[in-house]
Design an enzyme around this catalytic site. Structure first.
Site, PDB file in Angstrom:
ATOM      1  N   LYS A 149     -10.020  -4.305  10.840  1.00 29.64           N
ATOM      2  CA  LYS A 149     -11.337  -4.900  10.523  1.00 29.64           C
ATOM      3  C   LYS A 149     -11.397  -6.361  10.970  1.00 29.64           C
ATOM      4  CE  LYS A 149     -10.605  -3.954   6.194  1.00 29.64           C
ATOM      5  NZ  LYS A 149      -9.404  -3.137   6.280  1.00 29.64           N
TER       6      LYS A 149
ATOM      7  N   ASP B 258      -6.349  -1.749   6.625  1.00 30.54           N
ATOM      8  CA  ASP B 258      -5.561  -2.115   7.796  1.00 30.54           C
ATOM      9  C   ASP B 258      -5.982  -1.372   9.057  1.00 30.54           C
ATOM     10  OD1 ASP B 258      -4.114  -3.706   6.020  1.00 30.54           O
ATOM     11  OD2 ASP B 258      -2.757  -2.070   5.545  1.00 30.54           O
TER      12      ASP B 258
ATOM     13  N   GLN C  57     -10.139  -4.067   2.358  1.00 32.16           N
ATOM     14  CA  GLN C  57      -9.711  -2.734   1.899  1.00 32.16           C
ATOM     15  C   GLN C  57     -10.540  -1.646   2.605  1.00 32.16           C
ATOM     16  OE1 GLN C  57     -10.279  -5.205  -0.972  1.00 32.16           O
ATOM     17  NE2 GLN C  57      -8.324  -5.832  -0.158  1.00 32.16           N
TER      18      GLN C  57
ATOM     19  N   GLY D 187      -5.288  -8.503   4.198  1.00 34.18           N
ATOM     20  CA  GLY D 187      -4.562  -9.198   5.255  1.00 34.18           C
ATOM     21  C   GLY D 187      -5.236  -8.816   6.552  1.00 34.18           C
ATOM     22  N   HIS D 188      -6.026  -9.714   7.101  1.00 35.62           N
ATOM     23  CA  HIS D 188      -6.802  -9.417   8.311  1.00 35.62           C
ATOM     24  C   HIS D 188      -6.238 -10.198   9.486  1.00 35.62           C
ATOM     25  CE1 HIS D 188     -10.488  -8.171   5.653  1.00 35.62           C
ATOM     26  NE2 HIS D 188      -9.430  -7.408   5.489  1.00 35.62           N
TER      27      HIS D 188
HETATM   28  P1  GDP Z   1      -7.299  -5.145   8.745  1.00 36.79           P
HETATM   29  O1  GDP Z   1      -6.723  -5.371   7.396  1.00 36.79           O
HETATM   30  O2  GDP Z   1      -8.219  -3.976   8.779  1.00 36.79           O
HETATM   31  O3  GDP Z   1      -7.943  -6.368   9.327  1.00 36.79           O
HETATM   32  O4  GDP Z   1      -6.071  -4.776   9.693  1.00 36.79           O
HETATM   33  P2  GDP Z   1      -4.636  -5.509   9.746  1.00 36.79           P
HETATM   34  O5  GDP Z   1      -4.782  -6.811  10.409  1.00 36.79           O
HETATM   35  O6  GDP Z   1      -4.001  -5.478   8.401  1.00 36.79           O
HETATM   36  O7  GDP Z   1      -3.829  -4.477  10.611  1.00 36.79           O
HETATM   37  C1  GDP Z   1      -4.213  -4.147  11.916  1.00 36.79           C
HETATM   38  C2  GDP Z   1      -3.064  -4.500  12.876  1.00 36.79           C
HETATM   39  O8  GDP Z   1      -3.279  -3.870  14.116  1.00 36.79           O
HETATM   40  C3  GDP Z   1      -2.970  -5.983  13.185  1.00 36.79           C
HETATM   41  O9  GDP Z   1      -1.631  -6.311  13.440  1.00 36.79           O
HETATM   42  C4  GDP Z   1      -3.810  -6.122  14.463  1.00 36.79           C
HETATM   43  O10 GDP Z   1      -3.421  -7.221  15.267  1.00 36.79           O
HETATM   44  C5  GDP Z   1      -3.473  -4.825  15.151  1.00 36.79           C
HETATM   45  N1  GDP Z   1      -4.532  -4.254  16.002  1.00 36.79           N
HETATM   46  C6  GDP Z   1      -5.875  -4.280  15.817  1.00 36.79           C
HETATM   47  N2  GDP Z   1      -6.498  -3.534  16.763  1.00 36.79           N
HETATM   48  C7  GDP Z   1      -5.514  -3.047  17.556  1.00 36.79           C
HETATM   49  C8  GDP Z   1      -5.509  -2.156  18.689  1.00 36.79           C
HETATM   50  O11 GDP Z   1      -6.538  -1.670  19.142  1.00 36.79           O
HETATM   51  N3  GDP Z   1      -4.289  -1.838  19.204  1.00 36.79           N
HETATM   52  C9  GDP Z   1      -3.119  -2.327  18.706  1.00 36.79           C
HETATM   53  N4  GDP Z   1      -1.982  -1.961  19.282  1.00 36.79           N
HETATM   54  N5  GDP Z   1      -3.098  -3.164  17.657  1.00 36.79           N
HETATM   55  C10 GDP Z   1      -4.276  -3.491  17.068  1.00 36.79           C
HETATM   56  P1  IMO Z   2      -7.012  -4.922   4.049  1.00 37.33           P
HETATM   57  O1  IMO Z   2      -8.296  -5.660   3.819  1.00 37.33           O
HETATM   58  C1  IMO Z   2      -4.196  -1.904   2.657  1.00 37.33           C
HETATM   59  C2  IMO Z   2      -3.814  -1.424  -1.692  1.00 37.33           C
HETATM   60  C3  IMO Z   2      -2.497  -1.795  -2.322  1.00 37.33           C
HETATM   61  C4  IMO Z   2      -2.454  -0.814  -3.462  1.00 37.33           C
HETATM   62  C5  IMO Z   2      -3.922  -0.755  -3.908  1.00 37.33           C
HETATM   63  C6  IMO Z   2      -4.245  -1.652  -5.102  1.00 37.33           C
HETATM   64  O2  IMO Z   2      -5.965  -5.705   4.751  1.00 37.33           O
HETATM   65  O3  IMO Z   2      -7.276  -3.597   4.681  1.00 37.33           O
HETATM   66  P2  IMO Z   2      -4.545  -4.276  -5.352  1.00 37.33           P
HETATM   67  O4  IMO Z   2      -3.573  -5.400  -5.102  1.00 37.33           O
HETATM   68  O5  IMO Z   2      -5.789  -4.351  -4.564  1.00 37.33           O
HETATM   69  O6  IMO Z   2      -4.791  -4.079  -6.818  1.00 37.33           O
HETATM   70  O7  IMO Z   2      -3.738  -2.957  -4.875  1.00 37.33           O
HETATM   71  O8  IMO Z   2      -4.677  -1.161  -2.797  1.00 37.33           O
HETATM   72  N1  IMO Z   2      -4.454  -2.481  -0.875  1.00 37.33           N
HETATM   73  C7  IMO Z   2      -4.492  -2.478   0.466  1.00 37.33           C
HETATM   74  N2  IMO Z   2      -3.934  -1.639   1.362  1.00 37.33           N
HETATM   75  N3  IMO Z   2      -4.959  -2.927   3.093  1.00 37.33           N
HETATM   76  C8  IMO Z   2      -5.539  -3.759   2.197  1.00 37.33           C
HETATM   77  O9  IMO Z   2      -6.422  -4.708   2.558  1.00 37.33           O
HETATM   78  C9  IMO Z   2      -5.282  -3.584   0.811  1.00 37.33           C
HETATM   79  N4  IMO Z   2      -5.656  -4.235  -0.298  1.00 37.33           N
HETATM   80  C10 IMO Z   2      -5.155  -3.544  -1.331  1.00 37.33           C
HETATM   81  O10 IMO Z   2      -1.436  -1.613  -1.419  1.00 37.33           O
HETATM   82  O11 IMO Z   2      -2.121   0.465  -2.991  1.00 37.33           O
HETATM   83 MG    MG Z   3      -4.862  -5.560   6.469  1.00 35.89          MG
END
Ligand code: GDP
Ligand code: IMO
Ligand code: MG
Length: 426
Positions: free
Chosen positions: A16, A13, A223, A40-41
């Site tokens: 990416k 999170d 991840q 979850g991207h």
């Molecule tokens: P990922 O799994 O690495 O793709 O990240 P997620 O989407 O799960 O979580 C990142 C969250 O931060 C999302 O809600 C993005 O919209 C938000 N986000 C990404 N870059 C920025 C930033 O530079 N500033 C802020 N405030 N939010 C950001």
């Molecule tokens: P993105 O790509 C954050 C965590 C789960 C749990 C562990 C194992 O959005 O960064 P799993 O279901 O993979 O067997 O769970 O990994 N986990 C993540 N945490 N971002 C993710 O993906 C994750 N994908 C799995 O919360 O701790």
């Molecule tokens: Mg994510």
């Protein structure tokens, strides 16, 4: 040749999805190499938010090809739903393909994931319950069912029967729960086969050819470093290799074809699920970061645990991934704090550690060694040039870069595609 890998450097999170989307406008291919719909991207385009679980985050550019690579585990139901949602929103979806070697998540994997977590009690992993672990376990036990099997439903049926016989014994004899029905699963997957068969391709030769022809290929990690099956906080990890090495085994591409490895690093740290987290803040500062940063899981909606930036983890990620570039995200969330802390070491039983020890139990006892820096108050979300950032923000970035020993090439100051500062060309 231009093979770029984008990986998470913390516990996921980091943003990416956003970074892949930003770099995606120049890509001929965007390829996921591991994980599944545990990811979850989030991508925000013109204020509209898209959360992608299986689809590569380059989808929204509607150009080039997006590929779900051999190392990914695919839940076809989730994939089709995501494609339908994008289509309803008017996005192009015909550029999405799936490697024939990718393994399929089956309903019994999801059921097993849930049962194993329940049985784990206090030792549970805190998985996303998407069937990821059980699917990879079947892959490595050499009983998995792959996307290619959807192209021959008779063969698929035979493999399903073999698998289901064993799984149903596990359900009744170990978990004392109902069995799953062959016909129900077979008929469901037959529909998926109809809808997906034209997208299932032998992706690896095509990707290698593209790299040989100097096309740009973006490899999208899901991840992150600390969830890596080999190098993360085992057993509180996921079941794949989200580090750069995962690209070579997960797509079938030589390390010689990778030019850049870009590590995405949030300006603070978050973690979802169980497991040690040395810089975790169980106080009002942690809550403030969670609220300002909107730190709630994009997949499960769980509140993310929050803490200060951990550069022991950061340096570990630089080394193991061989990072050439670091992208700092969400630095805007740190605006308004008087003081900011960066963890530069761990103290465990009186001993100082500068790298992550293998013994996960030790990490629970680790005390963070912090450096303190002064914060800034100015809103930075509209800034697009590094020089215009507040002095203390620049000092924060410089210090992080110094400790990491890796250049910061981009800073993200908001969720939107345009909210970026480029320090150097990526
Ligand atoms: P990922 O799994 O690495 O793709 O990240 P997620 O989407 O799960 O979580 C990142 C969250 O931060 C999302 O809600 C993005 O919209 C938000 N986000 C990404 N870059 C920025 C930033 O530079 N500033 C802020 N405030 N939010 C950001
Ligand atoms: P993105 O790509 C954050 C965590 C789960 C749990 C562990 C194992 O959005 O960064 P799993 O279901 O993979 O067997 O769970 O990994 N986990 C993540 N945490 N971002 C993710 O993906 C994750 N994908 C799995 O919360 O701790
Ligand atoms: Mg994510």
């Amino acid at each position: 040749m231009a093979g770029y890998v984008v990986v998470g450097t913390q516990w996921g999170d980091e943003g990416k999805g956003k970074i892949i989307d930003v770099l995606g406008d120049r890509a001929d291919y965007v390829v996921r190499f591991q994980g599944g719909n545990n990811a979850g991207h989030t991508v925000v385009v013109n204020g509209e938010k898209f959360i992608l679980h299986l689809l590569p985050s380059g989808m929204l550019h509607g150009q080039g090809k997006c590929i779900i690579g051999p190392g990914v585990v695919v839940d076809p139901k989730v994939l089709l739903k995501e494609l339908d949602t994008l289509e309803e929103k008017g996005a192009k979806i015909d550029h999405l393909f799936i490697s024939d070697r990718a393994h399929l998540i089956m309903p019994y994997h999801i059921k097993l994931d849930i049962l194993q977590e329940e049985r784990g009690g206090n030792n549970k992993i805190g998985t996303t319950k998407r069937g990821i672990g059980p699917c990879y376990a079947d892959k490595f036990s050499r009983v998995g069912i792959r996307a290619v099997d959807l192209l021959d439903m008779e063969l698929f049926g035979k493999k399903l029967k073999l698998n289901l016989d064993t799984k149903n014994e596990i359900f009744t004899k170990i978990y004392d729960t109902e069995i799953m029905d062959f016909d129900e699963i077979f008929n469901e997957y037959k529909l998926y086969s109809e809808r997906l068969k034209n997208r299932i391709i032998d992706a690896t030769p095509e990707i290698n050819k593209a790299l040989d022809e100097n096309k740009t290929v973006l490899f999208e990690g899901a991840q992150a470093m600390m969830l890596d099956i080999n190098y993360g906080t085992y057993p509180y990890v996921t079941s794949s290799s989200p580090t750069s090495g995962g690209v070579t085994t997960g797509v079938g591409v030589s390390p010689r074809k990778i030019d850049k490895v870009i590590g995405v690093m949030k300006a603070y740290t978050t973690r979802v699920g169980e497991g040690p987290f040395v810089t975790e803040l169980n106080d009002s500062i942690g809550e403030r970061i969670r609220e300002i940063g909107g730190e709630y899981g994009a997949t499960t909606g769980r509140p993310r645990r929050c803490g200060w930036l951990d550069l022991v983890v950061g340096k570990y990620a630089v080394d193991i991934n061989g990072l050439t570039d670091v992208v700092i995200t969400k630095i805007d969330v740190l605006t308004g704090f008087d003081t900011l802390k960066i963890c530069v070491g761990y103290e465990i039983d009186g001993k100082v550690y500068n790298s992550v020890p293998a013994m996960t139990e030790k990490l629970y006892k680790a005390k963070p060694i912090y450096e303190e820096l002064e914060g800034w108050k100015e809103d930075i979300t509209s800034i697009r040039e590094y020089e215009k950032l507040p002095e203390n923000c620049k000092k924060y970035l410089k210090r992080v870069e110094e400790i990491l020993g890796c250049q910061i090439t981009m800073v993200s100051v908001g969720p939107d595609r345009v909210q970026n500062i480029f320090l150097k060309e990526i």
